[in-house]
Scaffold this motif. Structure first.
Motif, short mmCIF file in Angstrom:
data_model
loop_
_atom_site.label_atom_id
_atom_site.label_comp_id
_atom_site.label_asym_id
_atom_site.label_seq_id
_atom_site.Cartn_x
_atom_site.Cartn_y
_atom_site.Cartn_z
N VAL A 1 0.67 -1.05 0.55
CA VAL A 1 -0.41 0.27 -0.27
C VAL A 1 0.80 1.39 0.48
O VAL A 1 1.13 1.93 0.67
CB VAL A 1 -1.02 0.08 1.07
CG1 VAL A 1 -2.15 1.09 1.14
CG2 VAL A 1 -1.43 -1.30 1.68
N PRO A 2 1.80 1.42 -1.09
CA PRO A 2 2.56 2.73 -0.97
C PRO A 2 1.78 4.24 -1.29
O PRO A 2 2.80 5.19 -2.00
CB PRO A 2 2.99 2.12 -2.56
CG PRO A 2 2.17 1.73 -3.30
CD PRO A 2 1.20 0.98 -2.50
N PRO B 1 -7.34 5.95 -14.65
CA PRO B 1 -5.83 6.09 -15.75
C PRO B 1 -5.07 7.19 -15.95
O PRO B 1 -4.12 7.46 -16.26
CB PRO B 1 -6.00 4.80 -16.88
CG PRO B 1 -7.02 4.98 -17.70
CD PRO B 1 -8.47 5.07 -16.58
N GLU B 2 -5.81 7.90 -15.57
CA GLU B 2 -5.71 10.26 -15.73
C GLU B 2 -5.64 10.43 -14.39
O GLU B 2 -6.23 9.86 -13.56
CB GLU B 2 -6.05 10.51 -17.23
CG GLU B 2 -5.01 10.40 -18.43
CD GLU B 2 -5.88 9.74 -19.18
OE1 GLU B 2 -7.15 9.61 -19.18
OE2 GLU B 2 -5.02 8.61 -19.83
N GLY B 3 -4.41 11.14 -14.47
CA GLY B 3 -4.87 12.12 -12.92
C GLY B 3 -3.51 11.22 -11.88
O GLY B 3 -3.18 11.00 -12.35
N GLU B 4 -3.10 12.98 -11.19
CA GLU B 4 -2.21 12.83 -10.10
C GLU B 4 -2.57 11.40 -9.29
O GLU B 4 -1.01 10.91 -9.11
CB GLU B 4 -2.52 14.17 -8.92
CG GLU B 4 -1.97 14.34 -8.25
CD GLU B 4 -2.33 15.04 -7.41
OE1 GLU B 4 -2.05 15.45 -6.18
OE2 GLU B 4 -2.94 16.35 -7.95
N PHE B 5 -3.45 10.77 -8.66
CA PHE B 5 -3.31 9.62 -8.52
C PHE B 5 -2.65 8.63 -9.05
O PHE B 5 -1.65 7.33 -8.75
CB PHE B 5 -4.86 9.29 -7.55
CG PHE B 5 -4.63 7.74 -6.75
CD1 PHE B 5 -4.17 7.63 -5.24
CD2 PHE B 5 -5.51 6.90 -7.51
CE1 PHE B 5 -3.90 6.98 -4.70
CE2 PHE B 5 -5.14 5.41 -6.30
CZ PHE B 5 -4.81 5.42 -4.92
N ALA B 6 -3.28 9.05 -10.48
CA ALA B 6 -3.30 7.38 -11.61
C ALA B 6 -1.33 7.79 -11.28
O ALA B 6 -1.06 6.64 -12.24
CB ALA B 6 -3.58 7.91 -12.96
N LEU C 1 1.18 6.10 -9.11
CA LEU C 1 0.58 4.58 -9.23
C LEU C 1 1.54 4.47 -10.51
O LEU C 1 2.51 2.90 -10.27
CB LEU C 1 -0.79 3.82 -9.36
CG LEU C 1 -2.04 4.26 -8.20
CD1 LEU C 1 -2.89 3.95 -8.79
CD2 LEU C 1 -1.20 3.37 -7.30
N LYS C 2 1.52 5.05 -11.34
CA LYS C 2 1.96 4.21 -12.56
C LYS C 2 3.85 4.67 -11.99
O LYS C 2 4.61 3.79 -12.83
CB LYS C 2 2.29 5.31 -13.74
CG LYS C 2 0.51 5.00 -14.92
CD LYS C 2 0.37 6.43 -15.56
CE LYS C 2 -0.63 6.18 -15.77
NZ LYS C 2 -1.10 7.70 -16.83
N LYS C 3 4.03 5.09 -10.78
CA LYS C 3 5.43 5.22 -10.60
C LYS C 3 5.72 3.59 -10.11
O LYS C 3 7.15 3.66 -9.97
CB LYS C 3 5.94 6.46 -10.07
CG LYS C 3 6.02 8.18 -10.75
CD LYS C 3 6.33 8.94 -9.41
CE LYS C 3 6.66 9.98 -10.98
NZ LYS C 3 5.57 10.65 -10.34
N TYR D 1 -1.23 1.25 -16.68
CA TYR D 1 -2.26 0.90 -16.37
C TYR D 1 -2.87 -0.84 -16.76
O TYR D 1 -2.58 -1.07 -18.23
CB TYR D 1 -3.65 1.14 -16.16
CG TYR D 1 -3.89 2.17 -15.24
CD1 TYR D 1 -3.24 2.98 -14.23
CD2 TYR D 1 -4.91 2.25 -14.19
CE1 TYR D 1 -3.43 3.62 -13.68
CE2 TYR D 1 -5.20 2.85 -13.00
CZ TYR D 1 -4.64 4.03 -12.64
OH TYR D 1 -4.55 4.26 -11.77
N GLY D 2 -3.12 -1.72 -16.44
CA GLY D 2 -3.42 -3.08 -16.80
C GLY D 2 -5.21 -2.62 -17.34
O GLY D 2 -5.83 -1.76 -17.34
N THR D 3 -5.72 -3.90 -17.95
CA THR D 3 -7.00 -3.70 -18.72
C THR D 3 -8.04 -4.71 -17.81
O THR D 3 -7.04 -5.86 -17.50
CB THR D 3 -6.63 -4.26 -20.45
OG1 THR D 3 -6.71 -5.33 -20.73
CG2 THR D 3 -5.96 -3.22 -20.83
#
Ligand code: NDP
Length: 246
Positions: free
Chosen positions: A147-148, A195-200, A203-205, A212-214
């Motif tokens: 849970v980062p 999959p877009e925005g600050e939170f995304a 997470l991508k980092k 993101y996965g599908t």
């Protein structure tokens, strides 16, 4: 070559996101599929029609996972209308991300009613009817392992609870030839996790595969676990998380 021909499945939360993809994939493999939803009757109708177009039975059931009686009724309706149940996918879930100071007891109880209690209730109701070869597949989360970010504690706790449940229930159900597993996705593009925005971006980092996965990727893993090839997998917590937890 339909791997799930003549199988009868119930997917909770099948009107949108990962659940809708699972419904369509199981139907593509030849299964008759029932699914629940709460707030999206129009989306549910669309999914049911897409399933019927594949030449198998579809059954959309309005049932709130927060209400145990509605969960039991959904299982019973599946058994009655489809003639039994071979596959249960516990997918319906909510993600309330709130720091501890602001997390209300009502939100805590709602998270646990939907993400944990409903999984137990549906499983208990379904195994009464399941024969040898039965499959129970829960949609957990990679957050059960990692849970980062702040605010995810209660969500992560609810998904960790599923790990103990499948490990224990694998022992109850193994002698009957029924398997139970958790599929633990990482960030998957849905309404819950756009999959877009600050939170995304944050997470991508964290990902080894920087995307993101599908929903189709998760549905593929569920279809594999539902099939006869996966007969020796039980009590397992299986990551499909782009290396988020690596
Ligand atoms: P969405 O919010 O996009 O879709 C949720 C689905 O569940 C909808 O069909 C919704 O129905 C249904 N649902 C929600 N609450 C209830 C309820 N109380 N009773 C019945 N059905 C309900 O979520 P996702 O597809 O993203 O998530 C599906 C599962 O995957 C969840 O368990 C989630 O925790 C898990 N997950 C998701 C990840 C992600 O990144 N997206 C990552 C890891 C795990 P309705 O349309 O009627 O609202």
């Amino acid at each position: 070559n339909y791997t799930l021909k003549n199988k009868r499945a119930l997917v909770t939360g099948g009107s949108r996101g990962i659940g809708a993809a699972i419904v369509k994939r199981l139907a593509t493999e030849g299964a008759d599929v029932a699914f629940t939803y709460t707030n999206s009757p129009d989306r549910a109708k669309e999914i049911a029609e897409a399933v019927q177009a594949l030449g198998v039975q579809a059954l959309d059931i309005q049932a709130n996972s927060a209400e145990a009686s509605e969960v039991v009724a959904a299982v019973e309706q599946t058994v009655e209308k489809l003639g039994g149940i071979d596959i249960l996918v516990n997918n319906a879930g909510v993600a309330q991300l709130t720091p501890i100071e602001d997390f209300t007891l009502a939100d805590f109880d709602r998270t646990f009613a939907i993400n944990v209690r409903a999984v137990f209730v549906a499983t208990q109701a379904a195994v009464k009817h399941m024969q040898e070869g039965g499959r129970i597949i829960n949609i957990g989360s990679t957050n059960a392992e990692r849970v980062p970010f702040a605010g995810g504690s209660v969500y992560a706790m609810s998904k960790s609870a599923l790990q103990g449940l499948v490990q224990g229930l694998a022992r109850d159900l193994g002698p009957r030839g029924i398997t139970i597993n958790n599929v633990q996705p990482g960030p998957i593009a849905t309404d819950m996790n756009p999959p877009e925005g600050e939170f995304a971006e944050m997470l991508k980092k964290q990902l080894a595969l920087p995307r993101y996965g599908t929903v189709e990727e998760v549905a593929g893993m569920v279809a594999y676990l539902a099939g006869s090839e996966a007969a020796y997998i039980t009590g397992a917590n299986l990551m499909i998380d782009g290396g988020f937890s690596a």
